[in-house]
Design a protein around this motif. Sequence first.
Motif, PDB file in Angstrom:
ATOM      1  N   LEU A 137     -20.674 -15.351 -57.474  1.00 54.12           N
ATOM      2  CA  LEU A 137     -19.965 -16.359 -56.133  1.00 54.12           C
ATOM      3  C   LEU A 137     -20.090 -15.763 -54.817  1.00 54.12           C
ATOM      4  O   LEU A 137     -20.891 -15.966 -53.341  1.00 54.12           O
ATOM      5  CB  LEU A 137     -18.748 -16.891 -56.582  1.00 54.12           C
ATOM      6  CG  LEU A 137     -18.419 -17.760 -54.924  1.00 54.12           C
ATOM      7  CD1 LEU A 137     -18.855 -18.857 -54.623  1.00 54.12           C
ATOM      8  CD2 LEU A 137     -16.854 -17.708 -54.869  1.00 54.12           C
ATOM      9  N   ILE A 138     -19.915 -14.250 -54.685  1.00 57.77           N
ATOM     10  CA  ILE A 138     -20.376 -13.557 -53.865  1.00 57.77           C
ATOM     11  C   ILE A 138     -21.410 -13.306 -53.063  1.00 57.77           C
ATOM     12  O   ILE A 138     -21.541 -12.975 -52.286  1.00 57.77           O
ATOM     13  CB  ILE A 138     -19.093 -11.926 -54.058  1.00 57.77           C
ATOM     14  CG1 ILE A 138     -17.899 -12.196 -54.318  1.00 57.77           C
ATOM     15  CG2 ILE A 138     -19.592 -10.670 -53.417  1.00 57.77           C
ATOM     16  CD1 ILE A 138     -16.348 -11.160 -54.522  1.00 57.77           C
ATOM     17  N   ILE A 139     -21.903 -12.757 -54.428  1.00 53.19           N
ATOM     18  CA  ILE A 139     -24.170 -12.123 -54.234  1.00 53.19           C
ATOM     19  C   ILE A 139     -24.328 -13.415 -53.393  1.00 53.19           C
ATOM     20  O   ILE A 139     -24.831 -13.214 -52.196  1.00 53.19           O
ATOM     21  CB  ILE A 139     -24.529 -12.647 -55.660  1.00 53.19           C
ATOM     22  CG1 ILE A 139     -23.927 -10.643 -55.796  1.00 53.19           C
ATOM     23  CG2 ILE A 139     -25.702 -12.080 -54.816  1.00 53.19           C
ATOM     24  CD1 ILE A 139     -24.254 -10.452 -57.789  1.00 53.19           C
ATOM     25  N   PRO A 140     -24.120 -15.136 -53.479  1.00 54.89           N
ATOM     26  CA  PRO A 140     -24.891 -16.060 -52.734  1.00 54.89           C
ATOM     27  C   PRO A 140     -24.661 -16.107 -50.935  1.00 54.89           C
ATOM     28  O   PRO A 140     -24.958 -15.835 -50.628  1.00 54.89           O
ATOM     29  CB  PRO A 140     -24.579 -17.111 -53.323  1.00 54.89           C
ATOM     30  CG  PRO A 140     -24.537 -17.081 -54.098  1.00 54.89           C
ATOM     31  CD  PRO A 140     -23.604 -15.865 -54.998  1.00 54.89           C
ATOM     32  N   VAL A 152     -15.759 -16.280 -67.194  1.00 59.73           N
ATOM     33  CA  VAL A 152     -14.585 -17.003 -67.246  1.00 59.73           C
ATOM     34  C   VAL A 152     -13.987 -16.036 -66.469  1.00 59.73           C
ATOM     35  O   VAL A 152     -12.753 -15.626 -66.368  1.00 59.73           O
ATOM     36  CB  VAL A 152     -14.094 -17.056 -68.524  1.00 59.73           C
ATOM     37  CG1 VAL A 152     -12.345 -18.142 -68.750  1.00 59.73           C
ATOM     38  CG2 VAL A 152     -15.004 -19.299 -69.024  1.00 59.73           C
ATOM     39  N   GLU A 153     -13.763 -14.221 -67.489  1.00 59.20           N
ATOM     40  CA  GLU A 153     -13.531 -13.271 -67.634  1.00 59.20           C
ATOM     41  C   GLU A 153     -13.253 -12.813 -65.219  1.00 59.20           C
ATOM     42  O   GLU A 153     -12.393 -11.773 -65.282  1.00 59.20           O
ATOM     43  CB  GLU A 153     -13.084 -12.360 -68.886  1.00 59.20           C
ATOM     44  CG  GLU A 153     -12.734 -12.278 -69.418  1.00 59.20           C
ATOM     45  CD  GLU A 153     -13.886 -13.740 -70.503  1.00 59.20           C
ATOM     46  OE1 GLU A 153     -14.794 -13.781 -69.683  1.00 59.20           O
ATOM     47  OE2 GLU A 153     -13.742 -14.193 -71.782  1.00 59.20           O
ATOM     48  N   GLY A 154     -14.389 -13.083 -65.118  1.00 60.57           N
ATOM     49  CA  GLY A 154     -13.927 -12.802 -63.744  1.00 60.57           C
ATOM     50  C   GLY A 154     -15.682 -12.691 -62.933  1.00 60.57           C
ATOM     51  O   GLY A 154     -15.636 -12.944 -61.846  1.00 60.57           O
ATOM     52  N   ALA A 155     -16.911 -12.834 -64.334  1.00 63.82           N
ATOM     53  CA  ALA A 155     -17.615 -12.608 -62.935  1.00 63.82           C
ATOM     54  C   ALA A 155     -18.493 -14.020 -62.481  1.00 63.82           C
ATOM     55  O   ALA A 155     -19.033 -13.419 -61.602  1.00 63.82           O
ATOM     56  CB  ALA A 155     -19.039 -12.425 -64.583  1.00 63.82           C
ATOM     57  N   TRP A 156     -17.514 -14.832 -62.216  1.00 64.80           N
ATOM     58  CA  TRP A 156     -17.690 -16.058 -61.510  1.00 64.80           C
ATOM     59  C   TRP A 156     -17.510 -15.727 -60.199  1.00 64.80           C
ATOM     60  O   TRP A 156     -18.246 -16.188 -59.031  1.00 64.80           O
ATOM     61  CB  TRP A 156     -16.875 -17.016 -62.143  1.00 64.80           C
ATOM     62  CG  TRP A 156     -15.562 -16.605 -61.469  1.00 64.80           C
ATOM     63  CD1 TRP A 156     -14.310 -16.961 -62.809  1.00 64.80           C
ATOM     64  CD2 TRP A 156     -14.232 -17.530 -60.846  1.00 64.80           C
ATOM     65  NE1 TRP A 156     -13.984 -16.554 -61.734  1.00 64.80           N
ATOM     66  CE2 TRP A 156     -13.566 -16.648 -60.706  1.00 64.80           C
ATOM     67  CE3 TRP A 156     -14.979 -17.162 -59.598  1.00 64.80           C
ATOM     68  CZ2 TRP A 156     -12.507 -16.843 -59.625  1.00 64.80           C
ATOM     69  CZ3 TRP A 156     -14.030 -17.704 -58.264  1.00 64.80           C
ATOM     70  CH2 TRP A 156     -12.858 -17.167 -58.704  1.00 64.80           C
TER      71      TRP A 156
END
Length: 676
Positions: A468-471, A460-464
Motif C-alpha cells: 500500500l505504501i509504495i503506490p 497477511v503478516e504485514g507485507a500489505w
Amino acid sequence: MRGASVGCEFSNVMATSFKQVKHALFGRPLPSERLEHERLNKKTALAVLSSDAISSVAYATDQILIVLAVLGTAAAVNYAVPISAVIVGLLVLVGLSYSQTIFAYPNGGGSYTVAKENLGTGSGLLAAAALLTDYIMTVAVSIAGGIAAITSAYHSLIPHTVLLCLVSIAILAIVNLRGVRESGAAFSVPTYVFVLMMVMLIAYGGYRAFFAAGPASASGVIRLDPVSLEQHGLAGAPATLALAWLLIRGFAEGCAAMTGTEAISNGIMAFKQPAQKNAAVTLGWMVAILAAFFLGTSLLARHYGVMPTTTDTVLSQLASHIFGRGALYYVFQYSTFAILVLAANTAFADFPRLSGILANDGYMPRQLAARGDRLAFSNGIIALAVIAALIVWLFNGQTNALIPLYAVGVFVCFTLSQAGMVVHWLRTKEPGWRWKAVLNGVGALATGIVSILQVATKFVEGAWIVVLIIPLIILLLRKIHRHYSQFASEIEFKGQSPMIPMHHTVIVPVNGITKATAGALVYASAISDEVVAAYIEVDQRITEKLKADWEEWDIGIPLVVIPSPYRSVLRPLVEYVESLRMVMPGELVTVVVPEIVPKKWWEHLLHNKTAFYIRTAFLFKPNVVVTTVPFLLGHAYRLRDLIEHDDQIGEVAPDPLEGGAPEQLEEGASGRVEAA
C-alpha cells in the motif's frame, strides 16, 4: 542603563554556547573543496556500505527456522541448509548483475537510475519508492535486531527495548551528520570486529563439528504440528502441499539476507578514484563475506540443532555452544549488536543520497539535495531518523514484527534494475553484450519470482502495508514533480513583453503615535510618494483622540479610519487593501508594519504578534508586498550610551538622526516625520 548591553551580551553568550555544542556534536563546517577528501577507500566503504548486507546473517537463518519450526527442530535445521544455499546462489547472481551496473552507470543512483533511463519514468519511480521504503525498514530492522542481541545477553533490558532503539537511532544520525568520512572511521572498527568474530565462530565451530567431539548433526522425521499448521493457515492441507508452502515461506523470509546488496551501486560517488573499480571490488568482498557467513551459520545451526527463542537468537546460542559463556561470548554479542546497529548506517548513507538524486530530478523537496556544514545530506539524514524512529515505536522494537515488512521492496528493485540492464545492453550493444544481457535476464526472472513470493507469503503478516505504501509514495513523488514543473513554468520569463510600471501605494497600519509608528512611516515615505496610515477602529472614543493627535502632529500623511464592528484587525485591513487593488488594476500595494522587538525572550510573550498575522493574511494575495520595520526596545539607550562614552573621551560622535541631540535619540522620532 546597562540593561540592553547585558541582554546583548547574554544573547552573544547563548549564540556562542550553541555554536560550541553544535561543533562538539557535528564537527566544524567543511568547505566545498573538501568534498573530494571526504570520499572513502575500499576498506572504509566496506564498513559504511556493506554493514547492512553482512549483518543480515544475525537474523536471516533465524527467520528461516522460525517458519520451519512447525516441522520440528530436526527437520527445520536440515531444510535450512539447502534453502540458505539457494539464497546464496541468488545472491551471487544479483552481485554479478550489480557489478555490471557499477560500470554502466558510474554516477550512482542504482535501481532508480537504471529503471528510469531504460524502462521509463514510471518504472524508475517504482524502484525509487521501493528503495526508500527498504532503507527506512533497514534502519528499523537493523536497530531492533541489534538491541535483540543485547537483550539476549541481558534479559533485564528487554522492557527497555524501544528506548534503546530510539537512542541508537539518534546516535547514528548524529555520527552521520558529522560527515561520510568520520562516520566511516567510526564504524570501521565494529564492522571488522564482527567479521573477525564470525570467522572465529565458523572456523572453530566447524573444527569442533568435524574434527573434535561435539553434538551430532540433528536428524529426525518431519513432524507437522496441527496447531502450528493452523496458525500458518494450512489447517487441513495435504502434507506435501503444506511442506512445500512452508519451504517457500522459509525461502522468502531467508531472502532478507540479500538486503543491502544494491547499496554499493547506489553510492559509487562516495568512493575514491577510480570509483567504479573500487566499488566493484568492494561489492565482490561483500558478496563473498555474506555468502560464507550465511551458509556457515546455517550449517552450524544444523550441527548443533539450535532454534531461535524469544530470548536467544541463533547466533547467541551458537556462540554459547562454541565459545562458552565466557569473555569471547560477550565480545561476540557486543560485536553482533554493533554490526546490526551499524547496518542501519548503510541506509543513512544511501537514503539521503537517493533522496538528493530524486530532488535534483524534481521528485522530492529540493532541500534534500543540499549538503550541510559537514558536506553530508543533512536533511535526508534527519528525515530518515525521524521516520525510522516512528516505525520502531509503532512496532515496539520487535524484529519479528518488522521482518514481514522487510525485503519486499528490495526484490522489486533487483528485478527492475536487472530488467533495465537487459534493455541497456540491447540498446548499446557494447562488447560482450549478449552474455551480459543473458545474465541480467536470468537475474531479473529469478528476483521477479522472489518478489511475487515475498508478497504472497508475507501479505497477511504485514507485507500489505508495503504494497500500500509504495503506490502512495509514487503518487507523492509525482505530485511533487508536478508542482515543480508548474512552478518553473509560472516563474519563467521569456522576455515577450516589457515590464509594465505599476502605481505604488504604501499602507502603514497604526494603533497610535509611537516611535515604532514613526519609524515605519519614515521607511514608507522613502519608498513611495503615496503613503496612507490605516487605523482599524474598534472604539470610537479612542478614534477621536487619535484623529486630534494626528492632526496636531501634522506630518503630511493622511490617516484613514477603517471601521471594525466585530473588533477584527485583519479582515478590515485585507478588505481595504483589496478595494485599492480593485479601483486601479495593476495597483501595487506595500503594507509596512511596525513591529516591536523586545530585549528578552520572555518579553515576547507579553506582546501580540500582529505583524506575523498580517504577513500571513496577505501571503496569497497578488500584487501585495508586506514588510516589517522592527523597533528594537532598548536600542535608543545603547546609542545614548555610546554617545556619552565618546563625549567622555573627548570625541563627539556623529548623530545618526541628522544632528539631533542625544535627548532626541532617547525620545525616538520627534515632531514631524521629516525631521526624523
